[in-house]
Motif scaffolding. Structure first.
Motif, PDB file in Angstrom:
ATOM      1  N   ALA A 238      29.570  44.989  36.343  1.00  0.00           N
ATOM      2  CA  ALA A 238      28.366  46.083  36.811  1.00  0.00           C
ATOM      3  C   ALA A 238      28.778  46.461  38.306  1.00  0.00           C
ATOM      4  O   ALA A 238      28.413  47.693  38.681  1.00  0.00           O
ATOM      5  N   GLY A 239      29.287  45.738  38.936  1.00  0.00           N
ATOM      6  CA  GLY A 239      29.668  45.953  40.723  1.00  0.00           C
ATOM      7  C   GLY A 239      30.884  46.613  40.703  1.00  0.00           C
ATOM      8  O   GLY A 239      31.257  47.474  41.752  1.00  0.00           O
ATOM      9  N   PHE A 240      31.819  46.587  39.745  1.00  0.00           N
ATOM     10  CA  PHE A 240      33.182  47.342  39.746  1.00  0.00           C
ATOM     11  C   PHE A 240      33.224  48.559  40.345  1.00  0.00           C
ATOM     12  O   PHE A 240      33.892  49.231  41.206  1.00  0.00           O
ATOM     13  N   PRO A 241      32.351  49.677  39.732  1.00  0.00           N
ATOM     14  CA  PRO A 241      32.289  50.663  40.109  1.00  0.00           C
ATOM     15  C   PRO A 241      31.980  51.031  41.577  1.00  0.00           C
ATOM     16  O   PRO A 241      32.887  51.914  42.316  1.00  0.00           O
ATOM     17  N   LEU A 242      31.090  50.440  42.069  1.00  0.00           N
ATOM     18  CA  LEU A 242      30.706  50.546  43.679  1.00  0.00           C
ATOM     19  C   LEU A 242      32.047  50.058  44.513  1.00  0.00           C
ATOM     20  O   LEU A 242      32.374  50.868  45.327  1.00  0.00           O
ATOM     21  N   TYR A 243      32.518  49.010  44.037  1.00  0.00           N
ATOM     22  CA  TYR A 243      33.583  48.528  44.856  1.00  0.00           C
ATOM     23  C   TYR A 243      34.902  49.428  44.812  1.00  0.00           C
ATOM     24  O   TYR A 243      35.346  49.564  45.834  1.00  0.00           O
ATOM     25  N   LYS A 244      35.225  49.845  43.704  1.00  0.00           N
ATOM     26  CA  LYS A 244      36.307  50.859  43.591  1.00  0.00           C
ATOM     27  C   LYS A 244      35.801  52.220  44.464  1.00  0.00           C
ATOM     28  O   LYS A 244      36.594  52.651  45.194  1.00  0.00           O
ATOM     29  N   LYS A 245      34.518  52.743  44.623  1.00  0.00           N
ATOM     30  CA  LYS A 245      34.096  53.682  45.463  1.00  0.00           C
ATOM     31  C   LYS A 245      34.292  53.417  46.807  1.00  0.00           C
ATOM     32  O   LYS A 245      34.572  54.515  47.771  1.00  0.00           O
ATOM     33  N   LEU A 246      34.232  52.289  47.209  1.00  0.00           N
ATOM     34  CA  LEU A 246      34.090  51.569  48.691  1.00  0.00           C
ATOM     35  C   LEU A 246      35.811  51.399  49.152  1.00  0.00           C
ATOM     36  O   LEU A 246      35.842  51.051  50.434  1.00  0.00           O
ATOM     37  N   GLY A 247      36.753  51.793  48.202  1.00  0.00           N
ATOM     38  CA  GLY A 247      37.796  51.448  48.565  1.00  0.00           C
ATOM     39  C   GLY A 247      38.719  50.233  48.132  1.00  0.00           C
ATOM     40  O   GLY A 247      39.786  50.076  48.352  1.00  0.00           O
ATOM     41  N   PHE A 248      37.969  49.234  47.335  1.00  0.00           N
ATOM     42  CA  PHE A 248      38.721  48.119  46.838  1.00  0.00           C
ATOM     43  C   PHE A 248      39.809  48.490  45.801  1.00  0.00           C
ATOM     44  O   PHE A 248      39.452  49.401  45.106  1.00  0.00           O
ATOM     45  N   GLN A 249      40.867  47.814  45.685  1.00  0.00           N
ATOM     46  CA  GLN A 249      41.753  47.898  44.726  1.00  0.00           C
ATOM     47  C   GLN A 249      41.891  46.710  43.905  1.00  0.00           C
ATOM     48  O   GLN A 249      41.612  45.600  44.451  1.00  0.00           O
ATOM     49  N   THR A 250      42.298  46.789  42.623  1.00  0.00           N
ATOM     50  CA  THR A 250      42.324  45.631  41.622  1.00  0.00           C
ATOM     51  C   THR A 250      43.701  44.925  41.782  1.00  0.00           C
ATOM     52  O   THR A 250      44.693  45.576  41.947  1.00  0.00           O
ATOM     53  N   SER A 251      43.578  43.710  42.201  1.00  0.00           N
ATOM     54  CA  SER A 251      44.837  42.881  42.206  1.00  0.00           C
ATOM     55  C   SER A 251      45.281  42.300  41.023  1.00  0.00           C
ATOM     56  O   SER A 251      46.404  42.192  40.701  1.00  0.00           O
ATOM     57  N   PHE A 252      44.243  41.610  40.435  1.00  0.00           N
ATOM     58  CA  PHE A 252      44.367  41.045  39.136  1.00  0.00           C
ATOM     59  C   PHE A 252      43.191  40.706  38.591  1.00  0.00           C
ATOM     60  O   PHE A 252      42.316  40.588  39.118  1.00  0.00           O
ATOM     61  N   ALA A 253      43.204  40.484  37.121  1.00  0.00           N
ATOM     62  CA  ALA A 253      41.806  40.139  36.582  1.00  0.00           C
ATOM     63  C   ALA A 253      41.655  38.823  36.241  1.00  0.00           C
ATOM     64  O   ALA A 253      42.666  38.012  36.182  1.00  0.00           O
ATOM     65  N   ILE A 254      40.652  38.264  36.221  1.00  0.00           N
ATOM     66  CA  ILE A 254      40.034  36.782  35.928  1.00  0.00           C
ATOM     67  C   ILE A 254      39.507  36.584  34.723  1.00  0.00           C
ATOM     68  O   ILE A 254      38.618  37.485  34.441  1.00  0.00           O
ATOM     69  N   GLU A 255      39.917  35.490  33.813  1.00  0.00           N
ATOM     70  CA  GLU A 255      39.259  35.739  32.722  1.00  0.00           C
ATOM     71  C   GLU A 255      38.472  34.324  32.729  1.00  0.00           C
ATOM     72  O   GLU A 255      38.809  33.391  33.388  1.00  0.00           O
ATOM     73  N   ASN A 256      37.158  34.321  32.401  1.00  0.00           N
ATOM     74  CA  ASN A 256      36.259  33.261  32.034  1.00  0.00           C
ATOM     75  C   ASN A 256      36.247  32.805  31.102  1.00  0.00           C
ATOM     76  O   ASN A 256      36.061  33.301  29.723  1.00  0.00           O
ATOM     77  N   PHE A 257      36.219  31.307  30.614  1.00  0.00           N
ATOM     78  CA  PHE A 257      36.108  30.538  29.551  1.00  0.00           C
ATOM     79  C   PHE A 257      34.738  29.744  29.519  1.00  0.00           C
ATOM     80  O   PHE A 257      34.500  29.131  30.596  1.00  0.00           O
ATOM     81  N   ARG A 258      34.552  29.505  28.287  1.00  0.00           N
ATOM     82  CA  ARG A 258      33.277  28.482  28.284  1.00  0.00           C
ATOM     83  C   ARG A 258      33.616  27.836  27.030  1.00  0.00           C
ATOM     84  O   ARG A 258      34.093  28.362  25.742  1.00  0.00           O
ATOM     85  N   SER A 259      33.291  26.504  26.996  1.00  0.00           N
ATOM     86  CA  SER A 259      33.587  25.406  26.112  1.00  0.00           C
ATOM     87  C   SER A 259      32.449  25.838  24.795  1.00  0.00           C
ATOM     88  O   SER A 259      31.364  25.811  25.151  1.00  0.00           O
ATOM     89  N   SER A 260      32.809  25.476  23.610  1.00  0.00           N
ATOM     90  CA  SER A 260      31.987  25.805  22.653  1.00  0.00           C
ATOM     91  C   SER A 260      31.265  24.459  22.295  1.00  0.00           C
ATOM     92  O   SER A 260      30.484  24.515  21.427  1.00  0.00           O
ATOM     93  N   GLU A 261      31.796  23.549  22.981  1.00  0.00           N
ATOM     94  CA  GLU A 261      31.279  21.980  22.695  1.00  0.00           C
ATOM     95  C   GLU A 261      30.036  21.979  23.706  1.00  0.00           C
ATOM     96  O   GLU A 261      30.181  21.958  24.960  1.00  0.00           O
ATOM     97  N   ASN A 262      28.882  21.704  23.160  1.00  0.00           N
ATOM     98  CA  ASN A 262      27.696  21.367  24.059  1.00  0.00           C
ATOM     99  C   ASN A 262      27.106  20.045  23.725  1.00  0.00           C
ATOM    100  O   ASN A 262      26.902  19.775  22.607  1.00  0.00           O
TER     101      ASN A 262
END
Length: 70
Positions: free
Chosen positions: A46-70
């Protein structure tokens, strides 16, 4: 020389009013008054378009993981 911006967001009830942009411009102006060379952050989808408009550049992507064990 690096300023990290973490956990920035606007409550859904207040989104769509330009508050995030106003706040970010204020934060970036404050950062310019320091001796920092970079401002870094992690952007949500959701925030990516705003940051891009403000001049931020992507350095790398972060992946998030969640355990299926609860």
């Amino acid at each position: 020389k690096v300023i990290g911006l973490h956990q920035f967001g606007v409550s859904p009830a207040f989104q769509g009013r330009g508050l995030a942009k106003k706040a970010m411009l204020n934060i970036l102006n404050q950062c310019k008054q320091t001796d920092a060379e970079y401002v870094v952050l992690q952007a949500s989808v959701a925030g990516f378009p705003l940051y891009k408009k403000l001049g931020f550049q992507t350095s790398f992507a972060i992946e998030n993981f969640r355990s299926s064990e609860n």
